[in-house]
Design a protein around this motif. Structure first.
Motif, mmCIF file in Angstrom:
data_model
loop_
_atom_site.group_PDB
_atom_site.id
_atom_site.type_symbol
_atom_site.label_atom_id
_atom_site.label_comp_id
_atom_site.label_asym_id
_atom_site.label_seq_id
_atom_site.Cartn_x
_atom_site.Cartn_y
_atom_site.Cartn_z
ATOM 1 N N TYR A 10 0.855 -1.186 0.000
ATOM 2 C CA TYR A 10 0.000 0.000 0.000
ATOM 3 C C TYR A 10 0.892 1.238 0.000
ATOM 4 O O TYR A 10 2.105 1.143 -0.192
ATOM 5 N N SER A 11 0.293 2.393 0.214
ATOM 6 C CA SER A 11 1.048 3.634 0.319
ATOM 7 C C SER A 11 0.549 4.392 1.539
ATOM 8 O O SER A 11 -0.665 4.546 1.713
ATOM 9 N N PRO A 12 1.449 4.835 2.441
ATOM 10 C CA PRO A 12 0.996 5.535 3.650
ATOM 11 C C PRO A 12 0.284 6.832 3.317
ATOM 12 O O PRO A 12 0.607 7.510 2.350
ATOM 13 N N LEU A 13 -0.682 7.168 4.144
ATOM 14 C CA LEU A 13 -1.480 8.367 3.902
ATOM 15 C C LEU A 13 -0.637 9.629 4.010
ATOM 16 O O LEU A 13 0.285 9.702 4.827
ATOM 17 N N PRO A 14 -0.968 10.636 3.225
ATOM 18 C CA PRO A 14 -0.303 11.934 3.351
ATOM 19 C C PRO A 14 -0.731 12.642 4.632
ATOM 20 O O PRO A 14 -1.780 12.359 5.209
ATOM 21 N N MET A 15 0.071 13.578 5.048
ATOM 22 C CA MET A 15 -0.140 14.261 6.316
ATOM 23 C C MET A 15 -1.496 14.962 6.395
ATOM 24 O O MET A 15 -2.193 14.889 7.410
ATOM 25 N N ASN A 16 -1.860 15.651 5.326
ATOM 26 C CA ASN A 16 -3.102 16.431 5.411
ATOM 27 C C ASN A 16 -4.338 15.540 5.511
ATOM 28 O O ASN A 16 -5.319 15.902 6.157
ATOM 29 N N LEU A 17 -4.314 14.367 4.894
ATOM 30 C CA LEU A 17 -5.449 13.469 5.014
ATOM 31 C C LEU A 17 -5.496 12.809 6.387
ATOM 32 O O LEU A 17 -6.575 12.484 6.887
ATOM 33 N N ILE A 18 -4.347 12.601 7.002
ATOM 34 C CA ILE A 18 -4.346 12.093 8.371
ATOM 35 C C ILE A 18 -5.015 13.100 9.297
ATOM 36 O O ILE A 18 -5.821 12.745 10.162
ATOM 37 N N LEU A 19 -4.706 14.372 9.096
ATOM 38 C CA LEU A 19 -5.340 15.400 9.914
ATOM 39 C C LEU A 19 -6.846 15.441 9.694
ATOM 40 O O LEU A 19 -7.629 15.547 10.645
ATOM 41 N N ALA A 20 -7.274 15.357 8.434
ATOM 42 C CA ALA A 20 -8.706 15.355 8.137
ATOM 43 C C ALA A 20 -9.382 14.130 8.747
ATOM 44 O O ALA A 20 -10.492 14.211 9.284
ATOM 45 N N ALA A 21 -8.705 12.972 8.677
ATOM 46 C CA ALA A 21 -9.265 11.751 9.247
ATOM 47 C C ALA A 21 -9.380 11.857 10.760
ATOM 48 O O ALA A 21 -10.358 11.395 11.363
#
Length: 565
Positions: free
Chosen positions: A360-371
């Motif tokens: 897989y590919s780890p999530l980007p920082m901004n999507l982690i914040l949104a999540a």
């Protein structure tokens, strides 16, 4: 005899103190995890290997999460019906322009949808050339569309030969393996065909009796005699690995798991790539995540991903989502909410570290914040999890250190830094001139990135709030609004379309550029291991040292011995 007892007494006391301190430290760090209530979830097998990894990791901390990778459609239905599913995982939403029109089950309670992992839909195949397994198959998007619409049925078809010059491809029937159950992988793949190759999709619809205007989670085989349907990701993977002449579609991790090759897919720049963590990260800089209130909130639009011109990009890259309750209901209690919030926070942080190696590919920082904004809305979230989310958000947005051990986070970085994109290798044949436009630091990333406000009140899916975001559509490239299929001119080979005039009805899509950072973190488990190690060393070395000291102190001196004589 009395001297020996006096010597042993402090040693026993010391041993007891060391053992007691060890138990206190280990107990204090695991007590909260051990108190979490057991939860269960269902859904995506596309993301199944990722979820299974997180389940295994939190189990070592005393947290029990049961997950059944029965397919996105089953998971969404059971979550909506509150049937043995405290949460669900899916690649498609309940509502909006990319929802499955065949979905009749929708939650009657408030829920949130948060991205949890990125990946690429790959094409695993089993083909022999010259009596040996062939591992270097290249396919253009046009060839893929032809194979999966039933138009291309032989491995030595002219379209495939054109992708693989100088390879003696066999005159053998292609057996196409599809999913028999409802799946997000099917929905995303069919959506790509619908938008990029509408003529082939229409032919597939005519042959199978499916809806030609929408992409559903199901792949009927109809009159296509060379198509075989198998249940779930494991089923299509097993059938393909056992049967020569086959090809399927699914997340890259499944092919890696069984050691089979996947086709190198031609991108809009004319290069052939596979969906490793770098190619997916590069592609998803062009993903547009809707941040507006309404039925499309937090859903992904991948139209610009399909046609992205970076030579490293993989065209069929996407995100998978977790669906979580935002209100107590039925059997979902506050205790279960605490477990679910912790599990999500772990998956978004520490759990991302193994995603690249897993396929897989780890999530980007901004999507982690949104999540994390969505995780914070889970009822019952405990103070420790909420504190981690708050500290992570504040640390990332204000430049300080943060406790999230995700590989996309680096203390002091801002959301414009993108390590995976900076280090993503270029494909063979892309020379210095080819690479130059893409070597800019943070290529494809908007200056400053999105902002997140805690007082936003956007609503999705029955009451889930949303963080506000700045409009970064221009930063991601392409229009802010992406459309469904309409009359347009598309390249028959790559699927790149000259124009796209249709817009999503009612959608105001805002791009969130992927932002990747690197970190070598230090977290609770490392601290615990260090403390326990030091205590063990003390346990081994202290008793003999103390015994020796006490023995010397109790031994009479030579002068005193002589006086007694």
């Amino acid at each position: 005899m009395t001297s020996t007892k006096r010597t042993r007494r402090p040693i026993v006391t010391l041993l007891g103190a060391v053992v007691g301190l060890t138990l206190i430290l280990t107990g204090s760090l695991s007590a909260s995890a051990a108190s979490y209530t057991r939860i269960s979830g269902q859904g995506s097998s596309w993301a199944g290997n990722a979820v299974a990894e997180w389940v295994s990791q939190v189990r070592t901390q005393g947290v029990t999460v049961d997950y059944t990778a029965a397919g996105s459609s089953s998971g969404r239905a059971n979550f909506a019906n509150q049937t043995n599913a405290d949460f669900a995982v899916s690649e498609i939403p309940y509502t909006g322009d990319t929802a499955d029109p065949q979905d009749s089950n929708k939650p009657s309670f408030g829920y949130g949808m948060l991205p949890v992992v990125a990946g690429g839909t790959s094409f695993m195949y089993n083909l022999q050339v010259g009596g040996q397994r062939f591992t270097d198959l290249k396919l253009s998007p046009g060839s893929v569309a032809g194979i999966f619409s039933g138009a291309i049925t032989r491995w030595n078809a002219p379209e495939i030969v054109a992708d693989n010059p100088d390879v003696a491809l066999p005159d053998q029937r292609i057996t196409v393996v599809v999913r028999s159950d409802g799946s997000g992988a099917t929905a995303q793949f069919k959506l790509w065909m619908l938008r990029q190759f509408p003529a082939q999709y229409a032919a597939l619809a005519a042959a199978t009796g499916m809806d030609a205007a929408h992409a559903s989670s199901y792949f009927p085989t109809g009159s296509l005699s060379n198509f075989v349907a198998q249940n779930q990701s494991q089923g299509v993977t097993q059938y393909t690995s056992d049967t020569p002449g086959t090809i399927n579609y699914d997340e890259y991790s499944y092919a890696q798991q069984v050691g089979f090759p996947v086709a190198q897919l031609k991108n809009a720049a004319g290069f052939y790539t596979v969906p490793d963590q770098y190619a997916v990260a590069v592609a998803l800089t062009q993903a547009q995540i809707n941040q507006e209130a309404g039925p499309n909130y937090l859903s992904q639009d991948l139209s610009n991903v399909y046609q992205y011109g970076d030579p490293r990009s993989y065209p069929l890259s996407a995100y998978s989502y977790m669906l979580v309750p935002t209100e107590l209901r039925g059997g979902f209690t506050a205790d279960k909410g605490a477990t679910l919030a912790y599990f999500n926070q772990y998956a978004l942080c520490e759990g991302q570290r193994t995603m690249g190696a897993l396929g897989y590919s780890p999530l980007p920082m901004n999507l982690i914040l949104a999540a994390m904004e969505q995780v914070a809305k889970i009822p019952g979230i405990d103070e420790a999890t909420l504190a981690t989310i708050t500290a992570t958000r504040d640390g990332v947005l204000h430049g300080g250190a943060n406790p999230c051990n995700s590989p996309t986070f680096q203390p002091g970085d801002d959301v414009s830094h993108n390590v995976l994109i900076d280090t993503a290798p270029f494909p063979a044949g892309c020379d210095a001139a080819c690479q130059a436009p893409w070597r800019l630091a943070g290529s494809g990333v908007g200056v400053g990135g999105p902002t997140f406000e805690t007082d936003a009140t956007a609503v999705a899916g029955g009451g889930s709030g949303a963080p506000a975001a700045t409009d970064n559509a221009a930063a991601a490239g392409g229009p802010a609004n992406a459309g469904t299929t309409a009359a347009k001119s598309c390249d028959a080979d790559t699927g790149v379309c000259a124009s796209d005039d249709a817009t999503l009805a009612g959608a105001n899509v805002k791009a969130i550029p992927t932002v990747i950072g690197g970190q070598q973190g230090w977290a609770g488990p490392q601290t615990l291991m260090t403390l326990v190690g030091l205590l063990l060393v003390t346990l081994l070395l202290a008793p003999p040292l103390v015994g020796r000291i006490l023995s010397r102190s109790s031994r009479p001196s030579r002068s005193s011995s002589g006086a007694k004589q």
